[in-house]
Design a protein around this motif. Structure first.
Motif, PDB file in Angstrom:
ATOM      1  N   THR A   1     -48.890 -13.567 -39.900  1.00  0.00           N
ATOM      2  CA  THR A   1     -50.289 -13.630 -39.465  1.00  0.00           C
ATOM      3  C   THR A   1     -50.573 -12.501 -38.470  1.00  0.00           C
ATOM      4  N   PHE A   2     -51.843 -12.322 -38.200  1.00  0.00           N
ATOM      5  CA  PHE A   2     -52.211 -11.319 -37.187  1.00  0.00           C
ATOM      6  C   PHE A   2     -51.528 -11.634 -35.854  1.00  0.00           C
ATOM      7  N   ALA A   3     -51.561 -12.922 -35.463  1.00  0.00           N
ATOM      8  CA  ALA A   3     -50.972 -13.288 -34.163  1.00  0.00           C
ATOM      9  C   ALA A   3     -49.479 -12.982 -34.131  1.00  0.00           C
ATOM     10  N   GLN A   4     -48.805 -13.269 -35.238  1.00  0.00           N
ATOM     11  CA  GLN A   4     -47.362 -12.982 -35.293  1.00  0.00           C
ATOM     12  C   GLN A   4     -47.105 -11.473 -35.258  1.00  0.00           C
ATOM     13  N   GLN A   5     -47.923 -10.734 -35.981  1.00  0.00           N
ATOM     14  CA  GLN A   5     -47.758  -9.273 -35.977  1.00  0.00           C
ATOM     15  C   GLN A   5     -48.011  -8.710 -34.582  1.00  0.00           C
ATOM     16  N   HIS A   6     -49.016  -9.262 -33.918  1.00  0.00           N
ATOM     17  CA  HIS A   6     -49.336  -8.823 -32.562  1.00  0.00           C
ATOM     18  C   HIS A   6     -48.123  -9.014 -31.652  1.00  0.00           C
ATOM     19  N   THR A   7     -47.488 -10.188 -31.767  1.00  0.00           N
ATOM     20  CA  THR A   7     -46.297 -10.462 -30.951  1.00  0.00           C
ATOM     21  C   THR A   7     -45.178  -9.469 -31.270  1.00  0.00           C
ATOM     22  N   GLU A   8     -44.923  -9.226 -32.561  1.00  0.00           N
ATOM     23  CA  GLU A   8     -43.847  -8.315 -32.976  1.00  0.00           C
ATOM     24  C   GLU A   8     -44.065  -6.890 -32.455  1.00  0.00           C
ATOM     25  N   ILE A   9     -45.290  -6.422 -32.588  1.00  0.00           N
ATOM     26  CA  ILE A   9     -45.575  -5.016 -32.276  1.00  0.00           C
ATOM     27  C   ILE A   9     -45.795  -4.826 -30.777  1.00  0.00           C
ATOM     28  N   CYS A  10     -46.695  -5.619 -30.218  1.00  0.00           N
ATOM     29  CA  CYS A  10     -47.019  -5.430 -28.796  1.00  0.00           C
ATOM     30  C   CYS A  10     -45.859  -5.910 -27.918  1.00  0.00           C
ATOM     31  N   GLY A  11     -45.140  -6.934 -28.384  1.00  0.00           N
ATOM     32  CA  GLY A  11     -43.974  -7.408 -27.637  1.00  0.00           C
ATOM     33  C   GLY A  11     -42.910  -6.331 -27.530  1.00  0.00           C
ATOM     34  N   GLN A  12     -42.690  -5.619 -28.621  1.00  0.00           N
ATOM     35  CA  GLN A  12     -41.686  -4.550 -28.586  1.00  0.00           C
ATOM     36  C   GLN A  12     -42.179  -3.369 -27.746  1.00  0.00           C
ATOM     37  N   GLN A  13     -43.463  -3.118 -27.797  1.00  0.00           N
ATOM     38  CA  GLN A  13     -43.989  -2.036 -26.947  1.00  0.00           C
ATOM     39  C   GLN A  13     -43.698  -2.353 -25.476  1.00  0.00           C
ATOM     40  N   ALA A  14     -43.931  -3.607 -25.097  1.00  0.00           N
ATOM     41  CA  ALA A  14     -43.686  -4.003 -23.699  1.00  0.00           C
ATOM     42  C   ALA A  14     -42.188  -3.968 -23.371  1.00  0.00           C
ATOM     43  N   ARG A  15     -41.371  -4.433 -24.323  1.00  0.00           N
ATOM     44  CA  ARG A  15     -39.931  -4.461 -24.077  1.00  0.00           C
ATOM     45  C   ARG A  15     -39.370  -3.048 -23.898  1.00  0.00           C
ATOM     46  N   LEU A  16     -39.782  -2.148 -24.779  1.00  0.00           N
ATOM     47  CA  LEU A  16     -39.294  -0.769 -24.685  1.00  0.00           C
ATOM     48  C   LEU A  16     -39.778  -0.105 -23.400  1.00  0.00           C
ATOM     49  N   THR A  17     -40.996  -0.420 -23.011  1.00  0.00           N
ATOM     50  CA  THR A  17     -41.526   0.134 -21.762  1.00  0.00           C
ATOM     51  C   THR A  17     -40.666  -0.326 -20.590  1.00  0.00           C
ATOM     52  N   HIS A  18     -40.280  -1.611 -20.627  1.00  0.00           N
ATOM     53  CA  HIS A  18     -39.462  -2.168 -19.552  1.00  0.00           C
ATOM     54  C   HIS A  18     -38.071  -1.525 -19.535  1.00  0.00           C
ATOM     55  N   GLU A  19     -37.472  -1.375 -20.712  1.00  0.00           N
ATOM     56  CA  GLU A  19     -36.091  -0.892 -20.774  1.00  0.00           C
ATOM     57  C   GLU A  19     -35.970   0.615 -20.548  1.00  0.00           C
ATOM     58  N   TYR A  20     -36.961   1.365 -21.008  1.00  0.00           N
ATOM     59  CA  TYR A  20     -36.804   2.829 -21.045  1.00  0.00           C
ATOM     60  C   TYR A  20     -37.813   3.579 -20.166  1.00  0.00           C
ATOM     61  N   GLY A  21     -38.751   2.852 -19.583  1.00  0.00           N
ATOM     62  CA  GLY A  21     -39.617   3.470 -18.581  1.00  0.00           C
ATOM     63  C   GLY A  21     -40.744   4.324 -19.132  1.00  0.00           C
ATOM     64  N   THR A  22     -40.851   4.417 -20.437  1.00  0.00           N
ATOM     65  CA  THR A  22     -41.999   5.116 -21.032  1.00  0.00           C
ATOM     66  C   THR A  22     -42.592   4.224 -22.114  1.00  0.00           C
ATOM     67  N   ARG A  23     -43.909   4.323 -22.255  1.00  0.00           N
ATOM     68  CA  ARG A  23     -44.614   3.432 -23.170  1.00  0.00           C
ATOM     69  C   ARG A  23     -44.688   4.069 -24.556  1.00  0.00           C
ATOM     70  N   PRO A  24     -44.224   3.367 -25.583  1.00  0.00           N
ATOM     71  CA  PRO A  24     -44.319   3.931 -26.930  1.00  0.00           C
ATOM     72  C   PRO A  24     -45.771   4.240 -27.307  1.00  0.00           C
ATOM     73  N   GLY A  25     -45.926   5.331 -28.045  1.00  0.00           N
ATOM     74  CA  GLY A  25     -47.256   5.711 -28.521  1.00  0.00           C
ATOM     75  C   GLY A  25     -47.378   5.683 -30.041  1.00  0.00           C
ATOM     76  N   LEU A  26     -46.230   5.529 -30.716  1.00  0.00           N
ATOM     77  CA  LEU A  26     -46.226   5.522 -32.181  1.00  0.00           C
ATOM     78  C   LEU A  26     -45.570   4.236 -32.677  1.00  0.00           C
ATOM     79  N   PHE A  27     -45.997   3.803 -33.864  1.00  0.00           N
ATOM     80  CA  PHE A  27     -45.444   2.584 -34.453  1.00  0.00           C
ATOM     81  C   PHE A  27     -45.030   2.843 -35.893  1.00  0.00           C
TER      82      PHE A  27
END
Ligand SMILES: [Zn+2]
Length: 297
Positions: A180-206
């Protein structure tokens, strides 16, 4: 330095002349995170896929001040023909982003003989790949999945420190079209936040797993904020051979190449550095070099 100024101006003019049309892939390339199964046997060079430990570059030899001779020696050590350094970035990125629609890109509009290299998922964590890329300074983009990298986030930091961006490839690598859209949102935006936390830069591409996406994916990517494009590919790297969408098996300027962090268990016993060497040899054989994707999208 008048010559270099002229070259640079000509370079900028060339890019300004490029029509900023988006290269939208209608057909998914082979090999989107699927097991390698299309490799045909072909003679290889050294079995080890790179220099012996004693032949590895001394620390610092891959630094910014590296001479042309050092660069050529590094390519020789890894058994790869010398690739030209990446051209200077275009004055204006040829893929327009930030509008109302998230672009889907598999080939960047350019007339230069450049291709873009991407590595997905993050399963194989081979220190020799780090040594190889530190030595060769070939630019690439990493699309990482949290469930695959979380056992060793640190492995990717030296690669990032070389200037190679870490981008979003979902939390758990699902086929997004089944969500669903909600599940996709969690998968994509959740990983964006996780990578930002771990690596200090915010992803710009998916990049969607398997290259599979739908309208909800584009809406979720847009809703995350900060993600500016969906990146697919034109070629996918197998073990020894590149799988081309073009039946003539040619690269085209601006093609995006898919490869993976894969090791012997997925490469029929071959190492990641052998796979990368084979890919770079084919890029060189066709007269191309590699440029940083984020300079163009
Ligand atoms: Zn993947």
């Amino acid at each position: 330095m008048r010559v270099s100024v002229r070259v640079k101006r000509a370079h900028i003019r060339r890019f300004r002349a490029v029509v900023p049309a988006l290269a939208v892939s209608g057909v998914l390339a082979l090999g989107g995170c699927a097991p390698s199964s299309h490799a045909a046997p072909r003679p290889t060079g050294t079995a080890s896929g790179g220099p012996s430990a004693s032949g590895t570059a001394a620390p610092g030899s891959g630094g910014p001040g590296k001479s042309g001779a050092d660069r050529a020696a590094a390519f020789r050590r890894w058994g790869v023909p010398l690739l030209a350094p990446p051209p200077p970035p275009p004055a204006v990125k040829p893929v327009r982003t930030g509008g109302g629609v998230i672009p889907v890109v598999s080939r960047v509009p350019t007339t230069r003989k450049i291709v873009f290299v991407t590595f997905d998922d993050g399963a194989e964590k081979d220190p020799r790949f780090v040594a190889m890329m530190r030595d060769l300074k070939v630019p690439f983009t990493m699309f990482l999945t949290d469930s695959i990298i979380k056992n060793d986030y640190g492995f990717f930091k030296p690669l990032q420190a070389l200037g190679n961006p870490i981008e979003d490839h979902t939390l758990t690598h699902p086929d997004l079209r089944t969500r669903t859209f909600a599940q996709q949102h969690t998968e994509i935006c959740g990983q964006q936040a996780r990578l930002t936390h771990e690596y200090g830069t915010r992803p710009g591409l998916f990049r969607p797993p398997y290259g599979a996406y739908d309208s909800a994916t584009r809406a979720a990517v847009k809703a995350c904020g900060g993600l500016r494009a969906i990146i697919l590919w034109r070629e996918s790297m197998q073990i020894k051979n590149v799988a081309f969408q073009d039946p003539a098996k040619h690269f085209h300027p601006g093609d995006i190449i898919l490869a993976h962090f894969r090791g012997p268990s997925e490469l029929k016993g071959e190492t990641m550095t052998v796979m990368v060497r084979n890919m770079l040899r084919e890029i060189a054989r066709q007269g191309y070099t590699v440029a940083p994707l984020e300079d163009y999208v």
